[in-house]
Every structure is written in C-alpha cells, then in structure tokens.
Scaffold this active site. Structure first.
Site, PDB file in Angstrom:
ATOM      1  N   LYS A 112       0.748  -1.103  -0.008  1.00  0.00           N
ATOM      2  CA  LYS A 112      -0.013   0.044   0.041  1.00  0.00           C
ATOM      3  C   LYS A 112       0.945   1.229  -0.137  1.00  0.00           C
ATOM      4  O   LYS A 112       0.583   2.269  -0.662  1.00  0.00           O
ATOM      5  CB  LYS A 112      -1.063  -0.149   0.997  1.00  0.00           C
ATOM      6  N   LYS A 195      -4.738 -10.758  -6.601  1.00  0.00           N
ATOM      7  CA  LYS A 195      -5.865 -11.203  -5.715  1.00  0.00           C
ATOM      8  C   LYS A 195      -6.909 -10.001  -6.392  1.00  0.00           C
ATOM      9  O   LYS A 195      -6.634  -8.980  -6.559  1.00  0.00           O
ATOM     10  CB  LYS A 195      -5.816 -11.122  -4.307  1.00  0.00           C
ATOM     11  N   LYS A 198     -10.131  -4.014  -4.290  1.00  0.00           N
ATOM     12  CA  LYS A 198     -10.700  -2.796  -4.642  1.00  0.00           C
ATOM     13  C   LYS A 198      -9.821  -1.863  -5.135  1.00  0.00           C
ATOM     14  O   LYS A 198     -10.091  -1.020  -6.042  1.00  0.00           O
ATOM     15  CB  LYS A 198     -11.380  -2.151  -3.314  1.00  0.00           C
TER      16      LYS A 198
HETATM   17  N1  AQP Z   1      -9.383 -11.513  -3.065  1.00  0.00           N
HETATM   18  C1  AQP Z   1      -9.708 -11.781  -2.085  1.00  0.00           C
HETATM   19  N2  AQP Z   1      -9.932 -13.033  -1.622  1.00  0.00           N
HETATM   20  C2  AQP Z   1     -10.452 -13.598  -0.422  1.00  0.00           C
HETATM   21  N3  AQP Z   1     -10.405 -12.716   0.551  1.00  0.00           N
HETATM   22  C3  AQP Z   1     -10.155 -11.400   0.471  1.00  0.00           C
HETATM   23  N4  AQP Z   1     -10.377 -10.159   1.183  1.00  0.00           N
HETATM   24  C4  AQP Z   1     -10.176  -9.183   0.434  1.00  0.00           C
HETATM   25  N5  AQP Z   1      -9.812  -9.361  -0.718  1.00  0.00           N
HETATM   26  C5  AQP Z   1      -9.914 -10.818  -0.854  1.00  0.00           C
HETATM   27  C6  AQP Z   1     -10.665 -10.145   2.664  1.00  0.00           C
HETATM   28  O1  AQP Z   1     -12.026  -9.495   2.786  1.00  0.00           O
HETATM   29  C7  AQP Z   1     -11.894  -8.887   3.979  1.00  0.00           C
HETATM   30  C8  AQP Z   1     -12.183  -7.338   4.220  1.00  0.00           C
HETATM   31  O2  AQP Z   1     -11.100  -6.650   3.361  1.00  0.00           O
HETATM   32  P1  AQP Z   1     -10.682  -5.530   3.940  1.00  0.00           P
HETATM   33  O3  AQP Z   1     -11.709  -4.498   4.031  1.00  0.00           O
HETATM   34  O4  AQP Z   1      -9.395  -5.459   4.818  1.00  0.00           O
HETATM   35  O5  AQP Z   1     -10.042  -5.051   2.612  1.00  0.00           O
HETATM   36  P2  AQP Z   1      -8.788  -5.311   1.893  1.00  0.00           P
HETATM   37  O6  AQP Z   1      -7.981  -6.732   2.369  1.00  0.00           O
HETATM   38  O7  AQP Z   1      -7.990  -4.370   1.853  1.00  0.00           O
HETATM   39  O8  AQP Z   1      -9.299  -5.442   0.427  1.00  0.00           O
HETATM   40  P3  AQP Z   1      -8.940  -5.197  -0.898  1.00  0.00           P
HETATM   41  O9  AQP Z   1      -9.947  -5.052  -1.796  1.00  0.00           O
HETATM   42  O10 AQP Z   1      -7.761  -6.178  -1.199  1.00  0.00           O
HETATM   43  O11 AQP Z   1      -8.197  -3.699  -0.557  1.00  0.00           O
HETATM   44  P4  AQP Z   1      -6.959  -3.279  -1.049  1.00  0.00           P
HETATM   45  O12 AQP Z   1      -6.864  -3.265  -2.399  1.00  0.00           O
HETATM   46  O13 AQP Z   1      -6.792  -2.038  -0.373  1.00  0.00           O
HETATM   47  O14 AQP Z   1      -5.933  -4.229  -0.409  1.00  0.00           O
HETATM   48  C9  AQP Z   1     -10.657  -9.474   4.681  1.00  0.00           C
HETATM   49  O15 AQP Z   1     -10.811 -10.361   5.527  1.00  0.00           O
HETATM   50  C10 AQP Z   1      -9.830  -9.608   3.362  1.00  0.00           C
HETATM   51  O16 AQP Z   1      -8.905 -10.957   3.810  1.00  0.00           O
END
Ligand code: AQP
Length: 332
Positions: A112, A195, A198
């Site tokens: 990030k 993966k 968002k």
């Molecule tokens: N691709 C994924 N497969 C399985 N689990 C996933 N999670 C996120 N992406 C996947 C799980 O969703 C939960 C909530 O996530 P978060 O709110 O912590 O967001 P994040 O992990 O930051 O999600 P993103 O979309 O991947 O955001 P960025 O792009 O900012 O990194 C968690 O339990 C996460 O594991």
C-alpha cells in the site's frame, strides 16, 4: 462459546466478490456457533485519504451489505469501529509493544505504501496492522475469519498477545486465523495471478456486489482465460479458468470436479455464460436487500448503536485490565 471477530473497510463502498467469499460468508456461518463481533473499520479506512461525506455514506452502506449478507444483529454484535473508543486506546499500548522493524515487515503495508508514494504514506498506514491487533485482542477473540491476505496480520496479533502476556501476565486470548482453503484468495478476472482487490489495476477485473448485475455479467463474460480450450482446474497453468471454476463452485456448492465433468468438451464461452448467470442470481437479491436496509437509515443506525453497546461491554473491561497491567494509575 468461543468468540470470533472480524472487520471490513468501508472505503470502497461496495464489497467485492473476494470480500464476500473470502470473509463475509464465513462471518455469517460462524455466528451460529460463536459469539460474534463484526465491525466496519472506518478508522482503518482513513489511513488513506477519504472524503468525509463519502466515508459516512459508505460506512452505512457497508453495514447494510453485512445485514443483506445475513449477519443477524440479534446474534452478532455489528458495530462501527470508531463507535468503540477502546480500539484506539488499546492500539496505543500495542504500538508501544511493536518493534519498528517488525511493523516494517508487513507486506500489505509495503504494497500500500508503494501505491501511496513516500509523501502520501501516513504513519497511520504504517501502524494499521497494530490497530488491527487491538481490534482483535479487545474481544478476546479465539478465531478471526479473514482472507489469506490477512494471515500475516493475525500472526502479528498472536505475537503481540503472547508478548503482552509474557511481560505483564496472562491478559489476552491468543487468536487464530480462520481461513478456508477454497475461498482464501479470489483472483482478479483480468489478472488472475493477482487477488481481486478494490484497488485493482482495471475495474474490469473486479466484481463489485453493488454494481448493476448486467455490468457484472459482462465482466464475467470478458474474464481472461488462456489459449487452450480445456476446462480444468490448474491454478499454476490455467489461473483464469481455475478462478472461474472456484467462484462457480463456491457460489453453487457444486464441486470443482463435478464442474469439470459438466463442462468436458464444452468451450470457455459456455462456462462464462453459466457463471455470469450464477453470479447475477446471487448479486441481484443481495443488492435489493442492501438497498432496502439503506432506505431506512434510522433503523440501521439503531442496529449499529446497539452493536456498539454490546461491543463495549466486552471491550471496556479488556482495556481496563490492560491499563492496569501496564501500570497506568486508575483515575479516582
Ligand atoms: N481477493 C480476496 N480473496 C479472499 N478474501 C479477500 N479479502 C479481500 N480481498 C480478498 C478479505 O476481505 C476482508 C475484508 O477486506 P478489507 O476490508 O480489509 O479490505 P482489503 O483486504 O484491503 O481488501 P482489498 O479489496 O484487497 O483492498 P486493497 O486493495 O486496499 O488491499 C478481509 O478478511 C480480506 O482478507
């Protein structure tokens, strides 16, 4: 009963299929057998810039999606992180137990931070995993249902719980990550080695649950596959097809093997068309339910207020115990 805690960021507004299959679906299942605490982590969201009105709206939208997914506020404490002040307070203590080098090794931070650039990377983003440690430990959670990308943060939580307990005496439950193999990582439709996220490179690879179902169907139909024709699960050599089979299997309960048999001799087009239908059948009622909850913000806010109250009943005594242990003088 053992306890579970997990959180989700409101920053994108809509949840994506990875959030749902990787995490939220397990939250719904676990509330049957566990004392469950589920939180919309708005304090995590502000580690990167957020527009205040959008953040407020997205926090409600996230809560509405959790209800639509099946979180039952009678059984689970569903709350907004910033409504329970103890999160920030315990995070400070945990910050003072975390090594700078230890925090620097968090791969999500490195990823990030690379996206934000040196000047855009805040100290909050750096200590984000430590706030997450506090989120979990406050509730004495035994299990933390998350996707694979969060495993390292749960490991850090275990290390800090053990460190605190060793230094000050038994205080915190040492939690475990609860990660289901089949849904640990859902992949991007356009870049199936990454993966689903968002912050995806292209919105075409990301299935947002709140998007128009028609747009979602189009994304599934234009998912990247490979130059072969065989429908076979092989993560290494056929990541795109394997991801589609995984999503299909997880949404329908049909095993991957049965899907391989069903599509033997058929082309990728048939698989995509059917999966598009499966996904649309899932997102359409989910989206309608979410919009219904959003239509009544007063009820939603009441649910969140009562969730925060339930959360505080557990969080406040945990924080008080930690304050005592570290030697903070109690106010009169
Ligand atoms: N691709 C994924 N497969 C399985 N689990 C996933 N999670 C996120 N992406 C996947 C799980 O969703 C939960 C909530 O996530 P978060 O709110 O912590 O967001 P994040 O992990 O930051 O999600 P993103 O979309 O991947 O955001 P960025 O792009 O900012 O990194 C968690 O339990 C996460 O594991």
């Amino acid at each position: 009963r053992s306890r579970v805690l997990s959180g989700i960021q409101p920053s994108a507004g809509s949840f994506h299929l990875g959030n749902y299959l990787g995490a939220v679906r397990q939250w719904v299942a676990l509330q049957e057998s566990h004392d469950a605490f589920y939180t919309v982590v708005d304090m995590h969201a502000i580690t990167v810039p957020q527009d205040p009105d959008t953040l407020r709206a997205n926090t409600r939208l996230s809560a509405a999606q959790l209800l639509a997914a099946g979180i039952d506020p009678e059984r689970s404490a569903l709350f907004v992180q910033s409504h329970v002040r103890e999160h920030a307070e315990l995070a400070w203590i945990m910050n003072c137990l975390t090594g700078f080098g230890e925090a620097s090794r968090m791969t999500q931070f490195k990823d990030k931070a690379a996206k934000q650039g040196a000047e855009g990377t805040t100290v909050g983003l750096f200590t984000y995993p430590v706030l997450q440690v506090a989120d979990i430990l406050l509730y004495q959670a035994h299990q933390v249902p998350v996707g694979e990308d969060q495993r390292q943060h749960v490991e850090l939580t275990r290390d800090l719980a053990e460190r605190f307990n060793a230094r000050y005496g038994e205080t915190f439950v040492v939690p475990e990550a609860y990660i289901l193999k089949e849904t640990a990582k859902i992949y991007d439709l356009q870049e199936p080695s990454a993966k689903m996220s968002k912050s995806a490179a292209s919105p075409k690879g990301l299935v947002n649950l709140m998007d128009e179902p028609k747009a979602t169907a189009r994304k599934i139909k234009s998912a990247v596959t490979d130059t072969e024709t065989e429908i076979r699960f092989d993560r290494e050599n056929k990541p795109g097809v394997s991801n589609l089979l995984g999503i299909y299997s997880n949404l329908t309960g049909v095993t991957v093997q049965a899907l391989e048999e069903k599509y033997a001799g058929k082309g990728y087009g048939a698989l995509k068309t059917d999966l598009a239908e499966v996904v649309v059948d899932f997102v359409t009622p989910f989206r309608d339910r979410t919009l219904e909850y959003l239509d009544d913000p007063a009820t939603l806010d009441k649910i969140l207020a009562s969730g925060a109250e339930k959360a505080r009943e557990v969080a406040a005594p945990t924080l008080a115990a930690a304050y005592d242990k570290v030697g903070f003088l109690r106010p009169l």
